[in-house]
Design a protein around this motif. Sequence first.
Motif: not given
Length: 95
Positions: A16-39
């Motif tokens: 991913a490009p440097a400076g990218t939020p991990l949430q965006r990377i995980a979502d795009a990659a389909g990584a198995d991380i549960t995001f509840g509130c995202r805040t």
Amino acid sequence: MSVKIHFLLEDLLVEAPAGTPLQRIADAAGADITFGCRTGSCGTCRVRIAEGLDHCGEPGSEERDFLKGLDAPRDQRLACQVVITGDVDIEYLGL
């Protein structure tokens, strides 16, 4: 500049490009991380930075306070809040 993120539990390696939020990377990659509130207030996306902690942006006050309340070690972060600036190895912990 491109960085490499290794999601350890799935042995999933993505770039991913440097400076990218991990949430965006995980979502795009389909990584198995549960995001509840995202805040940064629920903790369902808690991860351990197994390698590359210095390649993560500093936690904001809300994330820092939340993790302090859990008495979490320095290498634990909230995936919805952390920005990746270099190569890292990530282990998903959850709550």
